[in-house]
Design a protein around this motif. Sequence first.
Motif, PDB file in Angstrom:
ATOM      1  N   PRO A 114       0.839  -1.204   0.000  1.00  0.00           N
ATOM      2  CA  PRO A 114       0.000   0.000   0.000  1.00  0.00           C
ATOM      3  C   PRO A 114       0.875   1.254   0.000  1.00  0.00           C
ATOM      4  O   PRO A 114       1.942   1.286   0.610  1.00  0.00           O
ATOM      5  N   ILE A 115       0.419   2.270  -0.703  1.00  0.00           N
ATOM      6  CA  ILE A 115       1.128   3.533  -0.832  1.00  0.00           C
ATOM      7  C   ILE A 115       0.403   4.572   0.015  1.00  0.00           C
ATOM      8  O   ILE A 115      -0.805   4.755  -0.128  1.00  0.00           O
ATOM      9  N   ARG A 116       1.147   5.266   0.867  1.00  0.00           N
ATOM     10  CA  ARG A 116       0.552   6.318   1.711  1.00  0.00           C
ATOM     11  C   ARG A 116       0.339   7.553   0.841  1.00  0.00           C
ATOM     12  O   ARG A 116       1.267   8.028   0.196  1.00  0.00           O
ATOM     13  N   ALA A 117      -0.882   8.078   0.819  1.00  0.00           N
ATOM     14  CA  ALA A 117      -1.217   9.236  -0.015  1.00  0.00           C
ATOM     15  C   ALA A 117      -2.069  10.219   0.779  1.00  0.00           C
ATOM     16  O   ALA A 117      -2.892   9.826   1.597  1.00  0.00           O
ATOM     17  N   LEU A 118      -1.865  11.489   0.497  1.00  0.00           N
ATOM     18  CA  LEU A 118      -2.640  12.552   1.129  1.00  0.00           C
ATOM     19  C   LEU A 118      -3.650  13.075   0.120  1.00  0.00           C
ATOM     20  O   LEU A 118      -3.314  13.336  -1.040  1.00  0.00           O
ATOM     21  N   VAL A 119      -4.907  13.222   0.547  1.00  0.00           N
ATOM     22  CA  VAL A 119      -5.941  13.779  -0.312  1.00  0.00           C
ATOM     23  C   VAL A 119      -5.736  15.295  -0.337  1.00  0.00           C
ATOM     24  O   VAL A 119      -5.883  15.965   0.675  1.00  0.00           O
ATOM     25  N   GLU A 120      -5.363  15.821  -1.520  1.00  0.00           N
ATOM     26  CA  GLU A 120      -5.124  17.256  -1.654  1.00  0.00           C
ATOM     27  C   GLU A 120      -6.409  18.027  -1.914  1.00  0.00           C
ATOM     28  O   GLU A 120      -6.556  19.165  -1.492  1.00  0.00           O
ATOM     29  N   GLN A 121      -7.337  17.392  -2.626  1.00  0.00           N
ATOM     30  CA  GLN A 121      -8.583  18.069  -2.996  1.00  0.00           C
ATOM     31  C   GLN A 121      -9.630  17.028  -3.355  1.00  0.00           C
ATOM     32  O   GLN A 121      -9.308  15.954  -3.845  1.00  0.00           O
ATOM     33  N   VAL A 122     -10.884  17.374  -3.134  1.00  0.00           N
ATOM     34  CA  VAL A 122     -12.011  16.557  -3.576  1.00  0.00           C
ATOM     35  C   VAL A 122     -12.981  17.497  -4.265  1.00  0.00           C
ATOM     36  O   VAL A 122     -13.362  18.525  -3.709  1.00  0.00           O
ATOM     37  N   THR A 162     -11.102   8.938  -9.852  1.00  0.00           N
ATOM     38  CA  THR A 162     -12.551   8.981  -9.675  1.00  0.00           C
ATOM     39  C   THR A 162     -13.008   7.626  -9.157  1.00  0.00           C
ATOM     40  O   THR A 162     -12.281   6.635  -9.255  1.00  0.00           O
ATOM     41  N   PHE A 163     -14.207   7.573  -8.633  1.00  0.00           N
ATOM     42  CA  PHE A 163     -14.734   6.346  -8.047  1.00  0.00           C
ATOM     43  C   PHE A 163     -15.051   5.323  -9.138  1.00  0.00           C
ATOM     44  O   PHE A 163     -15.706   5.638 -10.128  1.00  0.00           O
ATOM     45  N   ALA A 164     -14.591   4.093  -8.925  1.00  0.00           N
ATOM     46  CA  ALA A 164     -14.853   3.017  -9.878  1.00  0.00           C
ATOM     47  C   ALA A 164     -16.215   2.382  -9.610  1.00  0.00           C
ATOM     48  O   ALA A 164     -16.867   1.902 -10.527  1.00  0.00           O
ATOM     49  N   ARG A 165     -16.607   2.378  -8.364  1.00  0.00           N
ATOM     50  CA  ARG A 165     -17.883   1.780  -7.972  1.00  0.00           C
ATOM     51  C   ARG A 165     -18.625   2.781  -7.108  1.00  0.00           C
ATOM     52  O   ARG A 165     -18.570   3.969  -7.369  1.00  0.00           O
ATOM     53  N   ALA A 166     -19.277   2.321  -6.077  1.00  0.00           N
ATOM     54  CA  ALA A 166     -20.040   3.210  -5.185  1.00  0.00           C
ATOM     55  C   ALA A 166     -19.095   4.189  -4.483  1.00  0.00           C
ATOM     56  O   ALA A 166     -18.056   3.784  -3.969  1.00  0.00           O
ATOM     57  N   PRO A 167     -19.438   5.476  -4.482  1.00  0.00           N
ATOM     58  CA  PRO A 167     -18.597   6.464  -3.792  1.00  0.00           C
ATOM     59  C   PRO A 167     -18.543   6.194  -2.284  1.00  0.00           C
ATOM     60  O   PRO A 167     -19.450   5.594  -1.708  1.00  0.00           O
ATOM     61  N   PHE A 168     -17.457   6.619  -1.660  1.00  0.00           N
ATOM     62  CA  PHE A 168     -17.286   6.512  -0.220  1.00  0.00           C
ATOM     63  C   PHE A 168     -16.732   7.843   0.278  1.00  0.00           C
ATOM     64  O   PHE A 168     -16.283   8.675  -0.505  1.00  0.00           O
ATOM     65  N   SER A 169     -16.783   8.047   1.565  1.00  0.00           N
ATOM     66  CA  SER A 169     -16.403   9.323   2.159  1.00  0.00           C
ATOM     67  C   SER A 169     -14.893   9.561   2.080  1.00  0.00           C
ATOM     68  O   SER A 169     -14.101   8.748   2.553  1.00  0.00           O
ATOM     69  N   VAL A 170     -14.512  10.686   1.462  1.00  0.00           N
ATOM     70  CA  VAL A 170     -13.116  11.110   1.363  1.00  0.00           C
ATOM     71  C   VAL A 170     -13.092  12.612   1.613  1.00  0.00           C
ATOM     72  O   VAL A 170     -13.895  13.343   1.042  1.00  0.00           O
ATOM     73  N   THR A 171     -12.180  13.072   2.462  1.00  0.00           N
ATOM     74  CA  THR A 171     -12.092  14.498   2.742  1.00  0.00           C
ATOM     75  C   THR A 171     -10.684  15.024   2.519  1.00  0.00           C
ATOM     76  O   THR A 171      -9.707  14.273   2.624  1.00  0.00           O
ATOM     77  N   ARG A 172     -10.600  16.301   2.222  1.00  0.00           N
ATOM     78  CA  ARG A 172      -9.313  16.957   2.005  1.00  0.00           C
ATOM     79  C   ARG A 172      -8.459  16.839   3.273  1.00  0.00           C
ATOM     80  O   ARG A 172      -8.944  17.015   4.384  1.00  0.00           O
ATOM     81  N   GLY A 173      -7.178  16.523   3.083  1.00  0.00           N
ATOM     82  CA  GLY A 173      -6.267  16.376   4.206  1.00  0.00           C
ATOM     83  C   GLY A 173      -6.220  14.978   4.788  1.00  0.00           C
ATOM     84  O   GLY A 173      -5.374  14.673   5.627  1.00  0.00           O
ATOM     85  N   GLN A 174      -7.103  14.105   4.342  1.00  0.00           N
ATOM     86  CA  GLN A 174      -7.165  12.733   4.844  1.00  0.00           C
ATOM     87  C   GLN A 174      -6.003  11.908   4.279  1.00  0.00           C
ATOM     88  O   GLN A 174      -5.630  12.046   3.117  1.00  0.00           O
ATOM     89  N   VAL A 175      -5.419  11.064   5.118  1.00  0.00           N
ATOM     90  CA  VAL A 175      -4.383  10.135   4.667  1.00  0.00           C
ATOM     91  C   VAL A 175      -5.065   8.832   4.277  1.00  0.00           C
ATOM     92  O   VAL A 175      -5.854   8.277   5.040  1.00  0.00           O
ATOM     93  N   LEU A 176      -4.769   8.367   3.068  1.00  0.00           N
ATOM     94  CA  LEU A 176      -5.306   7.106   2.566  1.00  0.00           C
ATOM     95  C   LEU A 176      -4.151   6.191   2.192  1.00  0.00           C
ATOM     96  O   LEU A 176      -3.051   6.657   1.895  1.00  0.00           O
ATOM     97  N   PHE A 177      -4.420   4.912   2.164  1.00  0.00           N
ATOM     98  CA  PHE A 177      -3.442   3.947   1.683  1.00  0.00           C
ATOM     99  C   PHE A 177      -4.023   3.309   0.431  1.00  0.00           C
ATOM    100  O   PHE A 177      -5.090   2.698   0.481  1.00  0.00           O
ATOM    101  N   VAL A 178      -3.341   3.503  -0.693  1.00  0.00           N
ATOM    102  CA  VAL A 178      -3.827   3.008  -1.974  1.00  0.00           C
ATOM    103  C   VAL A 178      -2.943   1.854  -2.437  1.00  0.00           C
ATOM    104  O   VAL A 178      -1.723   1.912  -2.315  1.00  0.00           O
TER     105      VAL A 178
END
Length: 145
Positions: A43-51, A99-115
């Motif tokens: 998994p790659i650590r990524a920061l959400v810059e914008q939604v 962009t979302f491939a399936r059903a959208p889920f909650s993502v906010t600016r500044g959130q750390v995600l692992f992709v």
Amino acid sequence: MRARIAGSRMRARPVGLAGLALLLAAAGPARGQGQEAAEQPEPIRALVEQVAGTTVYLNVGRDGGVITDDTVRVARDSVGEPLGVLVVLRSTASRSVLTFARAPFSVTRGQVLFVTPSGAARPAAADADAPGAEGGPLARAGQRA
């Protein structure tokens, strides 16, 4: 079960289930079983810059392993349950647009995600967007002239 090797004077001993289990354990995992874990990308650590609507902008791009036209599984932590799947619309060296491939889920600016990339997209396809690459922006601009 007794086996005899032709030309051998040694008497074969019966092989029990315990001996068979030891033999299999020494041989290692069956072909394909151990390879799946080795081929699974980290998994790659990524920061959400914008939604913006259904578009998500991350601070990780090609250099980090996020490639145009690939799909990525998204989780809140590196070993957590996936939130969903995103498709990489565009990727530069250090940023990506998804962009979302399936059903959208909650993502906010500044959130750390692992992709975790699926690896389905070829790196050569991502380089097509590089300036000057065959089929890239400069090449397409030349075709319009």
